[in-house]
Design a protein around this motif. Structure first.
Motif, mmCIF file in Angstrom:
data_model
loop_
_atom_site.group_PDB
_atom_site.id
_atom_site.type_symbol
_atom_site.label_atom_id
_atom_site.label_comp_id
_atom_site.label_asym_id
_atom_site.label_seq_id
_atom_site.Cartn_x
_atom_site.Cartn_y
_atom_site.Cartn_z
ATOM 1 N N LEU A 54 -46.992 56.929 -27.778
ATOM 2 C CA LEU A 54 -46.600 56.868 -26.371
ATOM 3 C C LEU A 54 -45.485 55.853 -26.170
ATOM 4 C CD1 LEU A 54 -47.614 58.087 -23.595
ATOM 5 C CD2 LEU A 54 -48.751 55.894 -23.286
ATOM 6 N N LYS A 55 -44.433 56.270 -25.518
ATOM 7 C CA LYS A 55 -43.303 55.385 -25.201
ATOM 8 C C LYS A 55 -43.262 55.171 -23.687
ATOM 9 C CE LYS A 55 -41.719 55.741 -29.456
ATOM 10 N NZ LYS A 55 -42.814 55.459 -30.318
ATOM 11 N N TYR A 56 -43.063 53.939 -23.283
ATOM 12 C CA TYR A 56 -42.954 53.634 -21.854
ATOM 13 C C TYR A 56 -41.589 54.149 -21.398
ATOM 14 C CZ TYR A 56 -44.984 50.842 -18.036
ATOM 15 O OH TYR A 56 -45.609 50.424 -16.892
ATOM 16 N N PRO A 57 -41.534 55.087 -20.464
ATOM 17 C CA PRO A 57 -40.243 55.626 -20.026
ATOM 18 C C PRO A 57 -39.329 54.548 -19.444
ATOM 19 C CG PRO A 57 -42.032 57.020 -19.284
ATOM 20 C CD PRO A 57 -42.659 55.763 -19.825
ATOM 21 N N LYS A 58 -38.055 54.594 -19.817
ATOM 22 C CA LYS A 58 -37.090 53.586 -19.372
ATOM 23 C C LYS A 58 -37.003 53.505 -17.858
ATOM 24 C CE LYS A 58 -34.294 53.737 -23.530
ATOM 25 N NZ LYS A 58 -33.024 54.087 -24.140
ATOM 26 N N LYS A 62 -37.617 50.154 -15.619
ATOM 27 C CA LYS A 62 -36.595 49.640 -14.692
ATOM 28 C C LYS A 62 -37.150 49.434 -13.285
ATOM 29 C CE LYS A 62 -32.581 51.739 -16.901
ATOM 30 N NZ LYS A 62 -31.544 52.773 -16.768
ATOM 31 N N LYS A 63 -38.021 50.334 -12.859
ATOM 32 C CA LYS A 63 -38.568 50.278 -11.504
ATOM 33 C C LYS A 63 -39.924 49.567 -11.437
ATOM 34 C CE LYS A 63 -36.045 54.273 -9.869
ATOM 35 N NZ LYS A 63 -35.286 53.883 -8.721
ATOM 36 N N ASN A 64 -40.338 48.971 -12.573
ATOM 37 C CA ASN A 64 -41.604 48.240 -12.648
ATOM 38 C C ASN A 64 -42.804 49.119 -12.237
ATOM 39 O OD1 ASN A 64 -43.037 45.896 -13.326
ATOM 40 N ND2 ASN A 64 -43.127 45.254 -11.189
ATOM 41 N N ILE A 65 -42.782 50.365 -12.686
ATOM 42 C CA ILE A 65 -43.850 51.309 -12.363
ATOM 43 C C ILE A 65 -45.025 51.076 -13.311
ATOM 44 C CG2 ILE A 65 -44.485 53.761 -12.271
ATOM 45 C CD1 ILE A 65 -42.495 52.803 -10.083
ATOM 46 N N GLN A 66 -46.200 50.917 -12.722
ATOM 47 C CA GLN A 66 -47.426 50.727 -13.485
ATOM 48 C C GLN A 66 -48.528 51.551 -12.831
ATOM 49 O OE1 GLN A 66 -47.963 46.566 -15.032
ATOM 50 N NE2 GLN A 66 -46.663 46.101 -13.263
ATOM 51 N N GLY A 67 -49.489 51.965 -13.613
ATOM 52 C CA GLY A 67 -50.607 52.723 -13.065
ATOM 53 C C GLY A 67 -51.174 53.688 -14.075
#
Length: 136
Positions: A54-58, A62-67
């Motif tokens: 799993l790669k954290y999408p760029k 950039k938008k500090n999306i977590q969840g």
């Protein structure tokens, strides 16, 4: 320099939800089974597989999306994953990344009901979280 980590949360049990159309008896998708499908090597192996792939999408970084993304799966009688659908979306590329990784999984041990191999559905939760600790 900052490190980014993707944290995975997978429940210790399969939360089952049926999402496929039932067209005939041979295609039934069971929500409750006697033996739940299992990733080869069990939960530790699944954590390892997801962690490595799993790669954290760029865009999400950039938008500090977590969840949490919830993905519904159907495990076939032969252990293959035949269908996936996002049950809870996070967006910003996270849904697509979870789908990509799940579709790349090896065959599972299939579910059993009344000592018969059956199609089984369940939900897999995967958590995305940023850890911005400084490293030296």
């Amino acid at each position: 320099m900052k490190k980014l980590f993707c944290i995975l949360t997978i429940s210790l049990f399969a939360v089952t939800i049926s999402f496929a159309q039932k067209t005939d008896k041979s295609k039934d998708v069971f929500e409750q089974v006697d033996v739940v499908p299992e990733f080869p090597g069990g939960m530790p192996a699944m954590f390892d597989f997801i962690g490595k792939n799993l790669k954290y999408p760029k865009e999400a970084v950039k938008k500090n999306i977590q969840g949490k993304v919830l993905i519904k799966l159907i495990i076939e009688e032969d252990g293959s994953i035949s269908e996936t659908a996002i049950a809870k979306s996070l967006g910003y590329g996270c849904d697509e990344e979870v789908t990509r990784v799940v579709k790349a999984m090896p065959k599972w041990s299939p579910g059993r009901k009344d000592n018969q191999l059956v199609r089984t559905s369940f939900v897999l939760p995967i958590m995305f979280a940023l850890d911005r600790k400084s490293s030296k």
